[in-house]
Design a protein around this motif. Sequence first.
Motif, PDB file in Angstrom:
ATOM      1  N   ALA A 175       0.819  -1.216   0.000  1.00  0.00           N
ATOM      2  CA  ALA A 175       0.000   0.000   0.000  1.00  0.00           C
ATOM      3  C   ALA A 175       0.851   1.264   0.000  1.00  0.00           C
ATOM      4  N   GLU A 176       1.988   1.244   0.653  1.00  0.00           N
ATOM      5  CA  GLU A 176       2.817   2.451   0.695  1.00  0.00           C
ATOM      6  C   GLU A 176       3.417   2.792  -0.667  1.00  0.00           C
ATOM      7  N   SER A 177       3.404   1.854  -1.604  1.00  0.00           N
ATOM      8  CA  SER A 177       3.930   2.093  -2.953  1.00  0.00           C
ATOM      9  C   SER A 177       2.903   2.727  -3.882  1.00  0.00           C
ATOM     10  N   VAL A 178       1.635   2.743  -3.467  1.00  0.00           N
ATOM     11  CA  VAL A 178       0.561   3.266  -4.314  1.00  0.00           C
ATOM     12  C   VAL A 178       0.689   4.783  -4.437  1.00  0.00           C
ATOM     13  N   THR A 179       0.675   5.262  -5.678  1.00  0.00           N
ATOM     14  CA  THR A 179       0.747   6.702  -5.916  1.00  0.00           C
ATOM     15  C   THR A 179      -0.598   7.294  -6.309  1.00  0.00           C
ATOM     16  N   GLU A 180      -1.533   6.431  -6.719  1.00  0.00           N
ATOM     17  CA  GLU A 180      -2.839   6.921  -7.166  1.00  0.00           C
ATOM     18  C   GLU A 180      -3.852   5.797  -7.072  1.00  0.00           C
ATOM     19  N   ILE A 181      -5.100   6.177  -6.805  1.00  0.00           N
ATOM     20  CA  ILE A 181      -6.230   5.253  -6.873  1.00  0.00           C
ATOM     21  C   ILE A 181      -7.157   5.821  -7.930  1.00  0.00           C
ATOM     22  N   ALA A 182      -7.574   4.986  -8.879  1.00  0.00           N
ATOM     23  CA  ALA A 182      -8.383   5.472  -9.995  1.00  0.00           C
ATOM     24  C   ALA A 182      -9.537   4.527 -10.280  1.00  0.00           C
ATOM     25  N   SER A 183     -10.633   5.103 -10.756  1.00  0.00           N
ATOM     26  CA  SER A 183     -11.792   4.324 -11.167  1.00  0.00           C
ATOM     27  C   SER A 183     -12.078   4.616 -12.630  1.00  0.00           C
ATOM     28  N   THR A 184     -12.449   3.588 -13.365  1.00  0.00           N
ATOM     29  CA  THR A 184     -12.814   3.729 -14.772  1.00  0.00           C
ATOM     30  C   THR A 184     -13.971   2.793 -15.053  1.00  0.00           C
ATOM     31  N   ARG A 185     -14.592   2.974 -16.203  1.00  0.00           N
ATOM     32  CA  ARG A 185     -15.600   1.971 -16.547  1.00  0.00           C
ATOM     33  C   ARG A 185     -14.865   0.667 -16.773  1.00  0.00           C
ATOM     34  N   GLY A 186     -15.423  -0.408 -16.265  1.00  0.00           N
ATOM     35  CA  GLY A 186     -14.685  -1.661 -16.245  1.00  0.00           C
ATOM     36  C   GLY A 186     -14.989  -2.608 -17.362  1.00  0.00           C
ATOM     37  N   SER A 187     -16.043  -2.367 -18.095  1.00  0.00           N
ATOM     38  CA  SER A 187     -16.373  -3.294 -19.164  1.00  0.00           C
ATOM     39  C   SER A 187     -16.172  -2.613 -20.506  1.00  0.00           C
ATOM     40  N   LEU A 188     -16.283  -3.386 -21.543  1.00  0.00           N
ATOM     41  CA  LEU A 188     -16.174  -2.820 -22.885  1.00  0.00           C
ATOM     42  C   LEU A 188     -17.419  -2.013 -23.233  1.00  0.00           C
ATOM     43  N   HIS A 189     -18.486  -2.247 -22.482  1.00  0.00           N
ATOM     44  CA  HIS A 189     -19.746  -1.565 -22.737  1.00  0.00           C
ATOM     45  C   HIS A 189     -19.931  -0.461 -21.712  1.00  0.00           C
ATOM     46  N   GLU A 190     -20.151   0.740 -22.163  1.00  0.00           N
ATOM     47  CA  GLU A 190     -20.287   1.875 -21.251  1.00  0.00           C
ATOM     48  C   GLU A 190     -21.559   1.764 -20.413  1.00  0.00           C
ATOM     49  N   GLU A 191     -22.499   0.895 -20.785  1.00  0.00           N
ATOM     50  CA  GLU A 191     -23.781   0.801 -20.089  1.00  0.00           C
ATOM     51  C   GLU A 191     -23.671   0.143 -18.721  1.00  0.00           C
ATOM     52  N   GLN A 192     -22.578  -0.537 -18.428  1.00  0.00           N
ATOM     53  CA  GLN A 192     -22.477  -1.227 -17.145  1.00  0.00           C
ATOM     54  C   GLN A 192     -21.030  -1.388 -16.731  1.00  0.00           C
ATOM     55  N   GLY A 193     -20.844  -1.580 -15.428  1.00  0.00           N
ATOM     56  CA  GLY A 193     -19.551  -1.925 -14.876  1.00  0.00           C
ATOM     57  C   GLY A 193     -18.624  -0.772 -14.554  1.00  0.00           C
ATOM     58  N   PHE A 194     -17.581  -1.106 -13.803  1.00  0.00           N
ATOM     59  CA  PHE A 194     -16.515  -0.176 -13.444  1.00  0.00           C
ATOM     60  C   PHE A 194     -15.309  -0.993 -13.012  1.00  0.00           C
ATOM     61  N   ALA A 195     -14.164  -0.366 -12.970  1.00  0.00           N
ATOM     62  CA  ALA A 195     -12.952  -0.972 -12.436  1.00  0.00           C
ATOM     63  C   ALA A 195     -12.322   0.002 -11.459  1.00  0.00           C
ATOM     64  N   LEU A 196     -11.745  -0.533 -10.412  1.00  0.00           N
ATOM     65  CA  LEU A 196     -11.009   0.283  -9.450  1.00  0.00           C
ATOM     66  C   LEU A 196      -9.591  -0.255  -9.431  1.00  0.00           C
ATOM     67  N   LYS A 197      -8.628   0.624  -9.639  1.00  0.00           N
ATOM     68  CA  LYS A 197      -7.243   0.182  -9.691  1.00  0.00           C
ATOM     69  C   LYS A 197      -6.351   1.119  -8.913  1.00  0.00           C
ATOM     70  N   VAL A 198      -5.194   0.602  -8.557  1.00  0.00           N
ATOM     71  CA  VAL A 198      -4.169   1.420  -7.921  1.00  0.00           C
ATOM     72  C   VAL A 198      -3.006   1.522  -8.892  1.00  0.00           C
ATOM     73  N   ILE A 199      -2.306   2.637  -8.821  1.00  0.00           N
ATOM     74  CA  ILE A 199      -1.155   2.871  -9.696  1.00  0.00           C
ATOM     75  C   ILE A 199       0.111   2.781  -8.849  1.00  0.00           C
ATOM     76  N   VAL A 200       1.054   1.950  -9.302  1.00  0.00           N
ATOM     77  CA  VAL A 200       2.355   1.807  -8.656  1.00  0.00           C
ATOM     78  C   VAL A 200       3.411   1.904  -9.747  1.00  0.00           C
ATOM     79  N   GLN A 201       4.303   2.867  -9.620  1.00  0.00           N
ATOM     80  CA  GLN A 201       5.367   3.106 -10.596  1.00  0.00           C
ATOM     81  C   GLN A 201       4.817   3.176 -12.017  1.00  0.00           C
ATOM     82  N   GLY A 202       3.707   3.891 -12.172  1.00  0.00           N
ATOM     83  CA  GLY A 202       3.119   4.103 -13.486  1.00  0.00           C
ATOM     84  C   GLY A 202       2.324   2.947 -14.043  1.00  0.00           C
ATOM     85  N   LYS A 203       2.212   1.844 -13.313  1.00  0.00           N
ATOM     86  CA  LYS A 203       1.493   0.667 -13.799  1.00  0.00           C
ATOM     87  C   LYS A 203       0.225   0.468 -12.978  1.00  0.00           C
ATOM     88  N   GLY A 204      -0.894   0.211 -13.661  1.00  0.00           N
ATOM     89  CA  GLY A 204      -2.165  -0.013 -12.994  1.00  0.00           C
ATOM     90  C   GLY A 204      -2.321  -1.457 -12.543  1.00  0.00           C
TER      91      GLY A 204
END
Length: 117
Positions: A16-45
């Motif tokens: 957790a101490e390596s996390v530089t950002e927490i981000a949410s995006t739509r998680g599916s290929l379809h904008e009508e549903q879903g989301f993803a929550l990810k953390v960024i560490v050294q530029g990688k999600g």
Amino acid sequence: MGDVWLRTISNSLIRAESVTEIASTRGSLHEEQGFALKVIVQGKGHVLIDDSDLQGSLSDRLEYARHLEDALLLAIDEAKIAVASVVVSFEPESQHWSMAAAPELAGGLASNVEASL
């Protein structure tokens, strides 16, 4: 105090101490549903939640994801005061973050390995 680790959907552990950002995006290929929550560490999600079933408008889904981001930050803060290292994981069934002491998780794994030998 021990380390705080975050479990990803691929069962990797991120410090957790390596996390530089927490981000949410739509998680599916379809904008009508879903989301993803990810953390960024050294530029990688690293994805912690990928819920492609959540219905609603994009703004409603992202607002729900932001609520989970806030809950993650609270869980990390709570885990930081633990004596042992703690793993924070998202539980899809309850839609909550859970914490488990890392030695307990490793102990359970060790006893399962011993039982299979």
